[in-house]
Motif scaffolding. Structure first.
Motif, mmCIF file in Angstrom:
data_model
loop_
_atom_site.group_PDB
_atom_site.id
_atom_site.type_symbol
_atom_site.label_atom_id
_atom_site.label_comp_id
_atom_site.label_asym_id
_atom_site.label_seq_id
_atom_site.Cartn_x
_atom_site.Cartn_y
_atom_site.Cartn_z
ATOM 1 N N UNK A 142 8.342 6.832 29.845
ATOM 2 C CA UNK A 142 9.654 6.248 29.506
ATOM 3 C C UNK A 142 10.113 6.503 28.077
ATOM 4 N N UNK A 143 9.194 6.502 27.103
ATOM 5 C CA UNK A 143 9.598 6.715 25.716
ATOM 6 C C UNK A 143 10.172 8.117 25.518
ATOM 7 N N UNK A 144 9.551 9.113 26.158
ATOM 8 C CA UNK A 144 10.053 10.478 26.021
ATOM 9 C C UNK A 144 11.286 10.724 26.883
ATOM 10 N N UNK A 145 11.339 10.083 28.048
ATOM 11 C CA UNK A 145 12.532 10.232 28.891
ATOM 12 C C UNK A 145 13.763 9.707 28.150
ATOM 13 N N UNK A 146 13.606 8.597 27.446
ATOM 14 C CA UNK A 146 14.725 8.039 26.693
ATOM 15 C C UNK A 146 15.138 8.976 25.552
ATOM 16 N N UNK A 147 14.154 9.618 24.923
ATOM 17 C CA UNK A 147 14.483 10.589 23.876
ATOM 18 C C UNK A 147 15.263 11.756 24.453
ATOM 19 N N UNK A 148 14.807 12.282 25.582
ATOM 20 C CA UNK A 148 15.522 13.388 26.229
ATOM 21 C C UNK A 148 16.927 12.939 26.627
ATOM 22 N N UNK A 149 17.045 11.715 27.112
ATOM 23 C CA UNK A 149 18.359 11.171 27.477
ATOM 24 C C UNK A 149 19.289 11.145 26.276
ATOM 25 N N UNK A 150 18.750 10.806 25.109
ATOM 26 C CA UNK A 150 19.581 10.766 23.904
ATOM 27 C C UNK A 150 19.993 12.173 23.472
ATOM 28 N N UNK A 151 19.099 13.151 23.667
ATOM 29 C CA UNK A 151 19.448 14.546 23.346
ATOM 30 C C UNK A 151 20.582 15.019 24.258
ATOM 31 N N UNK A 152 20.514 14.654 25.538
ATOM 32 C CA UNK A 152 21.588 15.002 26.468
ATOM 33 C C UNK A 152 22.902 14.368 26.018
ATOM 34 N N UNK A 153 22.841 13.094 25.639
ATOM 35 C CA UNK A 153 24.047 12.370 25.231
ATOM 36 C C UNK A 153 24.667 12.973 23.972
ATOM 37 N N UNK A 154 23.816 13.453 23.067
ATOM 38 C CA UNK A 154 24.304 13.989 21.790
ATOM 39 C C UNK A 154 24.662 15.467 21.837
ATOM 40 N N UNK A 155 23.987 16.239 22.708
ATOM 41 C CA UNK A 155 24.149 17.697 22.666
ATOM 42 C C UNK A 155 24.572 18.324 23.989
ATOM 43 N N UNK A 156 24.563 17.564 25.066
ATOM 44 C CA UNK A 156 24.919 18.129 26.359
ATOM 45 C C UNK A 156 23.696 18.572 27.151
ATOM 46 N N UNK A 157 23.852 18.670 28.446
ATOM 47 C CA UNK A 157 22.736 18.955 29.345
ATOM 48 C C UNK A 157 22.154 20.353 29.149
ATOM 49 N N UNK A 158 23.006 21.349 28.980
ATOM 50 C CA UNK A 158 22.537 22.737 28.840
ATOM 51 C C UNK A 158 21.696 22.895 27.578
ATOM 52 N N UNK A 159 22.173 22.352 26.468
ATOM 53 C CA UNK A 159 21.432 22.477 25.215
ATOM 54 C C UNK A 159 20.135 21.676 25.272
ATOM 55 N N UNK A 160 20.173 20.541 25.966
ATOM 56 C CA UNK A 160 18.969 19.729 26.103
ATOM 57 C C UNK A 160 17.897 20.475 26.894
ATOM 58 N N UNK A 161 18.316 21.206 27.920
ATOM 59 C CA UNK A 161 17.355 21.982 28.707
ATOM 60 C C UNK A 161 16.732 23.082 27.865
ATOM 61 N N UNK A 162 17.566 23.788 27.102
ATOM 62 C CA UNK A 162 17.043 24.844 26.229
ATOM 63 C C UNK A 162 16.090 24.258 25.191
ATOM 64 N N UNK A 163 16.414 23.073 24.711
ATOM 65 C CA UNK A 163 15.545 22.386 23.741
ATOM 66 C C UNK A 163 14.186 22.054 24.362
ATOM 67 N N UNK A 164 14.201 21.519 25.566
ATOM 68 C CA UNK A 164 12.948 21.195 26.249
ATOM 69 C C UNK A 164 12.090 22.440 26.459
ATOM 70 N N UNK A 165 12.724 23.527 26.824
ATOM 71 C CA UNK A 165 11.983 24.783 27.016
ATOM 72 C C UNK A 165 11.356 25.229 25.698
ATOM 73 N N UNK A 166 12.098 25.074 24.606
ATOM 74 C CA UNK A 166 11.567 25.460 23.309
ATOM 75 C C UNK A 166 10.420 24.584 22.867
ATOM 76 N N UNK A 167 10.544 23.273 23.090
ATOM 77 C CA UNK A 167 9.464 22.346 22.718
ATOM 78 C C UNK A 167 8.213 22.639 23.537
#
Length: 338
Positions: A163-188
């Motif tokens: 849950x702690x990481x899911x909420x972080x990913x949710x905030x990245x989506x909210x701030x940067x959009x779904x496409x950028x969040x996916x690219x970010x996850x792939x990079x991490x």
């Protein structure tokens, strides 16, 4: 007949007194561990005379409320993580609370727009860095930097689906959009030193052992490790960093509260909820749990204050929670934990 009437009156009097006494209590269902909240509950009882009955659970709180339905004895629900609070909303298990006291003590971004849940404490999703190999990260460091090639093979984290990481990913989506969040996850994921595993403390232990250089972790764990004789050395090996200080701010999650939909002791429940946002309770939370008070102006503990001030993301947590399903989908698509 006279004796019978007297006996009946006496019995009704006893029952009436019992009902009155029973009303001077409040029932709490809690995900939070006993030692973390009992001091506040004891202080509430001392101040009001209202007895607090607590049932602790590691999981399944929402399911228990669903099973009990309108016969549930639960009055106040205490939990951690915005996703769990949102679950209570989605399953229609809580009710709105109209309280000027709570509204004044809890900023709007940390409560439901319909006053169905309220934050009690804040914990940032921080980045721990090796003192020896990395040093303190600057204010320019942001969560998005975790995907940069310079960190390849140097990051440790627990499961992306915690849950702690899911909420972080949710905030990245909210701030940067779904496409950028996916690219970010792939990079991490490409930068991970090992497969996601363990808890937040285990990542700091890995840094101390040289397995990785930085990790994701909630801020309060630094205090818990410093207070633990066996884990003290892990904590001494790292710096705590608040990402996003020159961007959106640090992502914060919360511990929170809500009133159960069928609360049998509604007035006492509201009194307890108001007390938990008071100066007294907020100070106790800060000292005991190494978390930040949600009430503006309430002081953090001396230890937490020594880690430095930080600016939190102003995005309403309600908005973050709305991206929970998208975050889970992206974690599956990127096979983050595999």
């Amino acid at each position: 007949m006279k004796n019978l009437l007297s006996a009946s009156a006496l019995m009704l009097g006893v029952l009436g007194a019992g009902a009155a006494n029973a009303a001077e209590e409040v029932n709490v269902y809690s995900y939070r561990q006993p030692f973390l909240i009992e001091p506040m509950l004891d202080a509430f009882t001392k101040e009001t005379g209202i007895k607090v009955n607590v049932k602790f659970a590691k999981e399944g709180l929402a399911e228990k409320l669903q099973q009990e339905g309108e016969y549930s004895p639960a009055d106040v629900l205490l939990t951690v993580d915005i996703a769990r609070l949102k679950e209570l909303v989605n399953k229609d298990l809580i009710q709105s609370v109209d309280s000027t006291v709570i509204d004044e003590n809890v900023p709007s971004q940390f409560r439901d727009s319909d006053d169905r849940w309220f934050a009690l404490t804040l914990r940032s999703r921080s980045v721990y860095s090796s003192r020896d190999r990395v040093g303190k990260l600057g204010d320019d460091f942001d969560y998005m930097d975790l995907a940069k090639p310079e960190w390849k093979g140097k990051i440790c984290t627990r499961s992306g689906k915690h849950p702690y990481n899911v909420s972080l990913v949710s905030s990245v989506i909210a701030n940067h959009g779904e496409a950028e969040a996916k690219a970010w996850l792939e990079g991490v994921k490409a930068n991970l030193a090992r497969k996601p595993q363990g808890n937040d403390r285990a990542q700091v232990k890995a840094i101390s052992e040289g397995l990785c250089d930085i990790s994701l972790g909630n801020s309060y764990y630094l205090g818990k490790m410093l207070a633990d004789e066996k884990q003290h050395a892990w904590a001494e090996a790292v710096y705590l960093n608040y990402p996003g200080q020159n961007a959106q701010g640090a992502h914060v999650n919360v511990s929170g509260m809500a009133m159960a939909k069928f609360a049998p002791n509604k007035d006492n429940a509201q009194k307890l909820m108001e007390f938990l946002t008071s100066d007294v309770a907020q100070k106790m939370y800060a000292e005991l749990n190494y978390e930040d008070p949600v009430k503006p102006g309430a002081a953090s503990s001396e230890l937490v204050a020594s880690w430095g001030d930080y600016r939190a993301d102003k995005l309403p947590l309600e908005t973050v929670a709305e991206n929970h399903e998208k975050a889970m989908k992206l974690l599956d698509e990127t096979k983050f934990d595999l």
